[in-house]
Write an enzyme that holds these catalytic residues in place. Sequence first.
Site, mmCIF file in Angstrom:
data_model
loop_
_atom_site.group_PDB
_atom_site.id
_atom_site.type_symbol
_atom_site.label_atom_id
_atom_site.label_comp_id
_atom_site.label_asym_id
_atom_site.label_seq_id
_atom_site.Cartn_x
_atom_site.Cartn_y
_atom_site.Cartn_z
ATOM 1 N N ARG A 1 1.153 -0.879 0.284
ATOM 2 C CA ARG A 1 0.297 0.132 0.550
ATOM 3 C C ARG A 1 1.187 1.202 -0.530
ATOM 4 O O ARG A 1 2.000 1.892 1.089
ATOM 5 C CB ARG A 1 -0.709 -0.172 1.469
ATOM 6 C CG ARG A 1 -2.159 -0.066 1.404
ATOM 7 C CD ARG A 1 -2.996 0.269 2.261
ATOM 8 N NE ARG A 1 -2.591 0.930 3.906
ATOM 9 C CZ ARG A 1 -3.075 1.169 4.360
ATOM 10 N NH1 ARG A 1 -4.820 0.931 4.317
ATOM 11 N NH2 ARG A 1 -2.800 1.820 5.573
ATOM 12 N N THR B 1 -1.237 7.493 -0.924
ATOM 13 C CA THR B 1 -2.119 7.222 -1.641
ATOM 14 C C THR B 1 -3.306 6.592 -0.612
ATOM 15 O O THR B 1 -4.236 6.287 -0.848
ATOM 16 C CB THR B 1 -2.086 7.412 -2.746
ATOM 17 O OG1 THR B 1 -1.780 5.958 -2.892
ATOM 18 C CG2 THR B 1 -1.281 8.475 -3.617
ATOM 19 N N ASP C 1 1.081 -2.138 12.616
ATOM 20 C CA ASP C 1 1.321 -2.320 11.116
ATOM 21 C C ASP C 1 1.637 -3.969 11.242
ATOM 22 O O ASP C 1 1.902 -4.622 12.051
ATOM 23 C CB ASP C 1 2.782 -1.741 10.477
ATOM 24 C CG ASP C 1 2.462 -1.961 8.995
ATOM 25 O OD1 ASP C 1 2.756 -3.327 8.746
ATOM 26 O OD2 ASP C 1 3.044 -1.238 8.359
ATOM 27 N N ASP D 1 4.550 -5.295 10.144
ATOM 28 C CA ASP D 1 5.891 -5.067 10.608
ATOM 29 C C ASP D 1 6.475 -5.638 12.027
ATOM 30 O O ASP D 1 7.116 -5.948 12.470
ATOM 31 C CB ASP D 1 6.194 -3.650 11.157
ATOM 32 C CG ASP D 1 6.288 -2.910 9.789
ATOM 33 O OD1 ASP D 1 6.768 -3.240 8.488
ATOM 34 O OD2 ASP D 1 6.257 -1.325 9.436
HETATM 35 C C1 PRP Z 1 -1.020 -4.188 4.694
HETATM 36 C C2 PRP Z 1 -2.315 -5.378 5.020
HETATM 37 C C3 PRP Z 1 -2.816 -5.228 4.047
HETATM 38 C C4 PRP Z 1 -2.597 -3.668 3.545
HETATM 39 C C5 PRP Z 1 -4.496 -3.922 4.394
HETATM 40 O O1 PRP Z 1 0.051 -4.396 4.253
HETATM 41 O O2 PRP Z 1 -1.652 -6.351 5.301
HETATM 42 O O3 PRP Z 1 -2.186 -6.537 2.879
HETATM 43 O O4 PRP Z 1 -2.285 -3.448 3.777
HETATM 44 O O5 PRP Z 1 -5.124 -2.112 4.015
HETATM 45 P P1 PRP Z 1 -5.647 -2.133 2.449
HETATM 46 O O6 PRP Z 1 -6.619 -2.414 2.660
HETATM 47 O O7 PRP Z 1 -6.355 -0.658 3.556
HETATM 48 O O8 PRP Z 1 -5.573 -2.271 2.145
HETATM 49 P P2 PRP Z 1 1.383 -3.645 3.931
HETATM 50 O O9 PRP Z 1 0.512 -2.143 2.568
HETATM 51 O O10 PRP Z 1 1.803 -2.609 5.102
HETATM 52 O O11 PRP Z 1 2.107 -4.609 2.812
HETATM 53 P P3 PRP Z 1 3.301 -5.286 3.939
HETATM 54 O O12 PRP Z 1 1.924 -6.649 3.935
HETATM 55 O O13 PRP Z 1 4.389 -5.969 2.877
HETATM 56 O O14 PRP Z 1 3.684 -5.376 5.021
HETATM 57 N N1 URA Z 2 -2.539 -2.158 7.117
HETATM 58 C C1 URA Z 2 -2.283 -2.034 8.007
HETATM 59 O O1 URA Z 2 -0.799 -3.476 9.139
HETATM 60 N N2 URA Z 2 -2.794 -2.479 9.519
HETATM 61 C C2 URA Z 2 -3.780 -1.104 9.406
HETATM 62 O O2 URA Z 2 -4.547 -0.806 10.286
HETATM 63 C C3 URA Z 2 -4.013 -0.841 8.103
HETATM 64 C C4 URA Z 2 -3.103 -1.574 7.172
#
Ligand code: PRP
Ligand code: URA
Length: 209
Positions: free
Chosen positions: A104, A108, A200, A203
């Site tokens: 994400r 944006t 997150d 993380d």
């Molecule tokens: C997080 C989570 C989802 C997304 C959710 O991933 O694991 O995939 O955000 O957000 P959304 O519903 O607004 O799309 P992130 O993009 O942080 O990537 P990561 O898993 O690599 O940390």
């Molecule tokens: N992605 C995450 O990991 N946590 C949130 O709260 C939203 C998006």
Amino acid sequence: MGKFQVMDHPLIQHKLTIIRDKNCGTKVFREVVDEITMLMAYDVARDMPLKDVEIETPIAKTTVKTLAGKKVAIVPILRAGIGMVDGIMKLIPAAKIGHIGMYRDEKTLEPHEYFVKLPADIDQRQIFVVDPMLATGGSAIMAIDALKKRGATNIKFVCLVAAPEGVKALREKHPDVDIYTAALDDHLNENGYIVPGLGDAGDRLFGTK
Ligand code: PRP
Ligand code: URA
């Protein structure tokens, strides 16, 4: 319209509280995500079709039930979805695993697809898409778009924490997809994080940031 189910079993709720706590470290976070996913998988698999088979017990011949129908694929959305794969695999060890890489944009909040690798017969499988967080819904919607583009029709989305905004968006875009979550939280904050959420998920699972 697909199902929307909040899996509020006491064990699931108790374990979710452990990982929501900001003092929960990486090791426990990982272990408890795995446990919650396994508990959820039990119920997510409830409508898997059965067929009759003849077997012989030490006592008698009998007709009993075995899983039938579509084979399963687990599809984690990278990265955080990886933390939910083993929990389902413990119950459905023969499942194949596909991966969809999605991140994400922090400003944006738009998702970006960077990797797709799926079993060749994905169109014939019962698919469990897993990602701990359903926030805006953008990542889940794009991942399911990618699956449908390859012929997938039988899709369930399993997450740990959902925001109402994400549930609404996903149901509007993919009304046929069943959604299972351990919690439906209050709202998204201005940075797109679920409130109260758990922060997150990627993380916290991988110890980054
Ligand atoms: C997080 C989570 C989802 C997304 C959710 O991933 O694991 O995939 O955000 O957000 P959304 O519903 O607004 O799309 P992130 O993009 O942080 O990537 P990561 O898993 O690599 O940390
Ligand atoms: N992605 C995450 O990991 N946590 C949130 O709260 C939203 C998006």
